[in-house]
Design an enzyme around this catalytic site. Sequence first.
Site, PDB file in Angstrom:
ATOM      1  N   LYS A  12       9.136  -0.462  14.328  1.00 26.89           N
ATOM      2  CA  LYS A  12       9.715  -0.057  13.036  1.00 26.89           C
ATOM      3  C   LYS A  12      10.743   1.060  13.258  1.00 26.89           C
ATOM      4  O   LYS A  12      11.836   1.037  12.695  1.00 26.89           O
ATOM      5  CB  LYS A  12       8.622   0.467  12.100  1.00 26.89           C
ATOM      6  CG  LYS A  12       7.690  -0.599  11.556  1.00 26.89           C
ATOM      7  CD  LYS A  12       6.709   0.031  10.562  1.00 26.89           C
ATOM      8  CE  LYS A  12       5.605  -0.942  10.182  1.00 26.89           C
ATOM      9  NZ  LYS A  12       4.585  -0.362   9.310  1.00 26.89           N
ATOM     10  N   GLU A  36      -4.812  -6.765  14.787  1.00 26.84           N
ATOM     11  CA  GLU A  36      -4.355  -5.434  14.383  1.00 26.84           C
ATOM     12  C   GLU A  36      -5.524  -4.442  14.444  1.00 26.84           C
ATOM     13  O   GLU A  36      -5.320  -3.238  14.588  1.00 26.84           O
ATOM     14  CB  GLU A  36      -3.759  -5.473  12.961  1.00 26.84           C
ATOM     15  CG  GLU A  36      -2.826  -4.314  12.677  1.00 26.84           C
ATOM     16  CD  GLU A  36      -1.995  -4.484  11.413  1.00 26.84           C
ATOM     17  OE1 GLU A  36      -0.782  -4.721  11.505  1.00 26.84           O
ATOM     18  OE2 GLU A  36      -2.574  -4.380  10.306  1.00 26.84           O
ATOM     19  N   HIS A  80      -3.897 -33.422  17.942  1.00 22.62           N
ATOM     20  CA  HIS A  80      -2.742 -34.200  18.396  1.00 22.62           C
ATOM     21  C   HIS A  80      -1.644 -33.285  18.923  1.00 22.62           C
ATOM     22  O   HIS A  80      -0.485 -33.694  19.022  1.00 22.62           O
ATOM     23  CB  HIS A  80      -2.230 -35.066  17.243  1.00 22.62           C
ATOM     24  CG  HIS A  80      -3.271 -36.034  16.766  1.00 22.62           C
ATOM     25  ND1 HIS A  80      -3.446 -37.280  17.318  1.00 22.62           N
ATOM     26  CD2 HIS A  80      -4.248 -35.895  15.843  1.00 22.62           C
ATOM     27  CE1 HIS A  80      -4.463 -37.883  16.733  1.00 22.62           C
ATOM     28  NE2 HIS A  80      -4.975 -37.064  15.830  1.00 22.62           N
ATOM     29  N   ARG A  87      -5.294  -4.659   6.031  1.00 18.66           N
ATOM     30  CA  ARG A  87      -5.857  -5.979   6.367  1.00 18.66           C
ATOM     31  C   ARG A  87      -7.244  -6.191   5.785  1.00 18.66           C
ATOM     32  O   ARG A  87      -7.837  -7.244   5.964  1.00 18.66           O
ATOM     33  CB  ARG A  87      -5.857  -6.160   7.892  1.00 18.66           C
ATOM     34  CG  ARG A  87      -6.525  -5.045   8.661  1.00 18.66           C
ATOM     35  CD  ARG A  87      -6.161  -5.112  10.143  1.00 18.66           C
ATOM     36  NE  ARG A  87      -6.653  -3.978  10.911  1.00 18.66           N
ATOM     37  CZ  ARG A  87      -6.040  -2.795  11.012  1.00 18.66           C
ATOM     38  NH1 ARG A  87      -4.902  -2.599  10.376  1.00 18.66           N
ATOM     39  NH2 ARG A  87      -6.555  -1.829  11.735  1.00 18.66           N
ATOM     40  N   LYS A 118       0.843  -1.204   0.000  1.00 19.68           N
ATOM     41  CA  LYS A 118       0.000   0.000   0.000  1.00 19.68           C
ATOM     42  C   LYS A 118       0.877   1.253   0.000  1.00 19.68           C
ATOM     43  O   LYS A 118       0.672   2.167  -0.771  1.00 19.68           O
ATOM     44  CB  LYS A 118      -0.917  -0.035   1.225  1.00 19.68           C
ATOM     45  CG  LYS A 118      -1.838   1.151   1.348  1.00 19.68           C
ATOM     46  CD  LYS A 118      -2.828   0.941   2.481  1.00 19.68           C
ATOM     47  CE  LYS A 118      -3.562   2.238   2.783  1.00 19.68           C
ATOM     48  NZ  LYS A 118      -4.534   2.115   3.850  1.00 19.68           N
ATOM     49  N   GLU A 140      10.510  -4.560   4.696  1.00 17.14           N
ATOM     50  CA  GLU A 140      10.636  -5.970   4.315  1.00 17.14           C
ATOM     51  C   GLU A 140      10.323  -6.163   2.841  1.00 17.14           C
ATOM     52  O   GLU A 140      11.046  -6.840   2.098  1.00 17.14           O
ATOM     53  CB  GLU A 140       9.679  -6.843   5.146  1.00 17.14           C
ATOM     54  CG  GLU A 140       9.973  -6.874   6.637  1.00 17.14           C
ATOM     55  CD  GLU A 140       9.306  -5.752   7.423  1.00 17.14           C
ATOM     56  OE1 GLU A 140       8.944  -4.720   6.811  1.00 17.14           O
ATOM     57  OE2 GLU A 140       9.162  -5.901   8.647  1.00 17.14           O
TER      58      GLU A 140
HETATM   59  O1  F6P Z   1       3.109  -2.872   9.751  1.00 15.87           O
HETATM   60  C1  F6P Z   1       1.762  -3.165   9.637  1.00 15.87           C
HETATM   61  C2  F6P Z   1       1.248  -2.886   8.263  1.00 15.87           C
HETATM   62  O2  F6P Z   1       1.156  -1.523   8.049  1.00 15.87           O
HETATM   63  C3  F6P Z   1      -0.080  -3.577   8.016  1.00 15.87           C
HETATM   64  O3  F6P Z   1      -1.138  -2.871   8.505  1.00 15.87           O
HETATM   65  C4  F6P Z   1      -0.064  -3.738   6.546  1.00 15.87           C
HETATM   66  O4  F6P Z   1      -0.994  -4.700   6.122  1.00 15.87           O
HETATM   67  C5  F6P Z   1       1.366  -4.156   6.313  1.00 15.87           C
HETATM   68  O5  F6P Z   1       2.094  -3.425   7.259  1.00 15.87           O
HETATM   69  C6  F6P Z   1       1.902  -3.937   4.927  1.00 15.87           C
HETATM   70  O6  F6P Z   1       1.885  -2.582   4.562  1.00 15.87           O
HETATM   71  P1  F6P Z   1       2.116  -2.161   3.071  1.00 15.87           P
HETATM   72  O7  F6P Z   1       1.055  -2.752   2.227  1.00 15.87           O
HETATM   73  O8  F6P Z   1       2.064  -0.659   3.075  1.00 15.87           O
HETATM   74  O9  F6P Z   1       3.476  -2.653   2.637  1.00 15.87           O
END
Ligand code: F6P
Length: 546
Positions: free
Chosen positions: A512, A353, A384, A268, A206, A212
């Site tokens: 972060k 979240e 199990h 989400r 987004k 990451e």
């Molecule tokens: O760190 C949490 C978050 O902001 C989530 O709410 C979101 O789904 C995820 O990281 C990924 O964010 P983005 O789509 O901006 O990479």
Amino acid sequence: MSAPSNLPVWQALQAHYAEVAQLHLRELFAADPDRFTRFSRYFGDLLVDFSKHRITDDTLPLLIELARQAQLPEWIDRAFNGEMINHTEQRSVLHIALRNRSNRPIQVKGQEVMPEVNAVLEHMRKFADQIRRGKWRGHTGKRIRDVVNIGIGGSDLGPKMVCQALEPFGDPTLRMHFVSNVDGAHISYVLAECDPESTLFIIASKTFTTQETMTNAHTARAWLVKELGDEAAVARHFVAVSTNAAGVSQFGIDTANMFEFWDWVGGRYSLWSAIGLPIVVYLGMDHFIELLDGAHAMDEHFRTAPLEENLPAILGLLGVWYIDFFGAASQVTLVYDDYLRSLPDYLQQLDMESNGKSIDRAGQAVKVNTGPILWGGLGNNGQHAFYQLLHQGTHLVPSDFLAPAHSPNPIGDHHAILLANALAQAEALMVGKTEAQARAELEKQGLSGEALEKLLPYKVFPGNRPSTSLFYRRLTPQVLGSLLAMYEHKVFVQGVVWNINSFDQWGVELGKQLANAILPELKGERPAGEHDASTLGLIAFCQAPD
Ligand code: F6P
């Protein structure tokens, strides 16, 4: 709105709890042959059975009164009308617009959103068709066979879960991969499975700034350019899904190959948006539309059904019942459907979240417990492993059982065995085993006297452990859409009762920020800064020569 515990009905619920806590579900079922009929509902091919909950005829009316006093109907209207109910980020919350199949006009800041929504769906359809028909080719002319979605959180969990869940509807010539973890192991083993000439990367973020995702995306880009020996290859092998056009073009992806969504779609809640591109590529647009149709049907139900019949409202309120009156901190999702193996992870983000908050909409500390610790897994495997605690542990853990009546893999007795286990576990949690029953069983096995008395307490199951059974005829896109939308709205219902904003996520920020400070210190670019002794000790351990 005032704190939930200040609402007039709260005290009535506390008094009611004191009565219900004394009752056993075994007796409630014995006293009422119609309990299942009265406390279950059908929604298309979905059956929602909440009869195994610790409720009497008085419970739901009281809980529904709680929802009324918390102004749930007004909040539903606000959400569906595009008001900025995410007040801390000044945003509307309109994932319902993404699946608004009736095209009912919806506005954000006076602007109609449906034309944009439909235009992006069309863009997705065209692109997915090209991939599926072999019209979109890689740089060297090969057909796309591997699709790698790079994203994390909402930009990973939803599309991954849906692609797995609907695999029987997927294109068997495409292999779907989802890279989320910044641990280099993840991208390494996925790339090892892919042929660069026939691999498409979807960079899903987004913000297009998530550390990451951007790290994995750059690694994938470098791999592709190295393998194909040409920077120009990026154009045929990378597309992006984002709200950040500038970030996408800075990365080197032509914005013509960017699929847009908007700030009124929470991460989400985004699988219905362009974040669903891997789903469309794998399943085809027609199946994606069926998924949206299923969700839209649930949206309409949530928007229009009276609270007494409203499934997300009922399930949300039952959750509040356990969290705030029984003190149950945790809830578990037990999936008897291998295709839904990633559902617990997806629901964990959705719920935790959204409602893992302790400051209310008025900026005050909440006085009651909020979102549950949600966890879960494949039910049959869990039997199990962790079910021991569910049956005989000290915690009350309300559970959701999910199972299809019919399997797309009718092999021997597999499905009957799977279902028998799901049914048996829900029954066992509910009825338990009394001391008298356990004693009779031990006697039948030939035990008596001291040996029997010693073993007896371990053989008793208290039961009275509540569950919802969510059974469906078959896991179709339509059923899955309805199911997921039901969970989304359930989370919203609970947020309304607790008077919290379910749509921000400030709690992810601190880690972060600190990671950004520690990174250059760890790499030796800057001396370790001001940290506690533990963090400094751990940094030193990581920096010691291998
Ligand atoms: O760190 C949490 C978050 O902001 C989530 O709410 C979101 O789904 C995820 O990281 C990924 O964010 P983005 O789509 O901006 O990479």
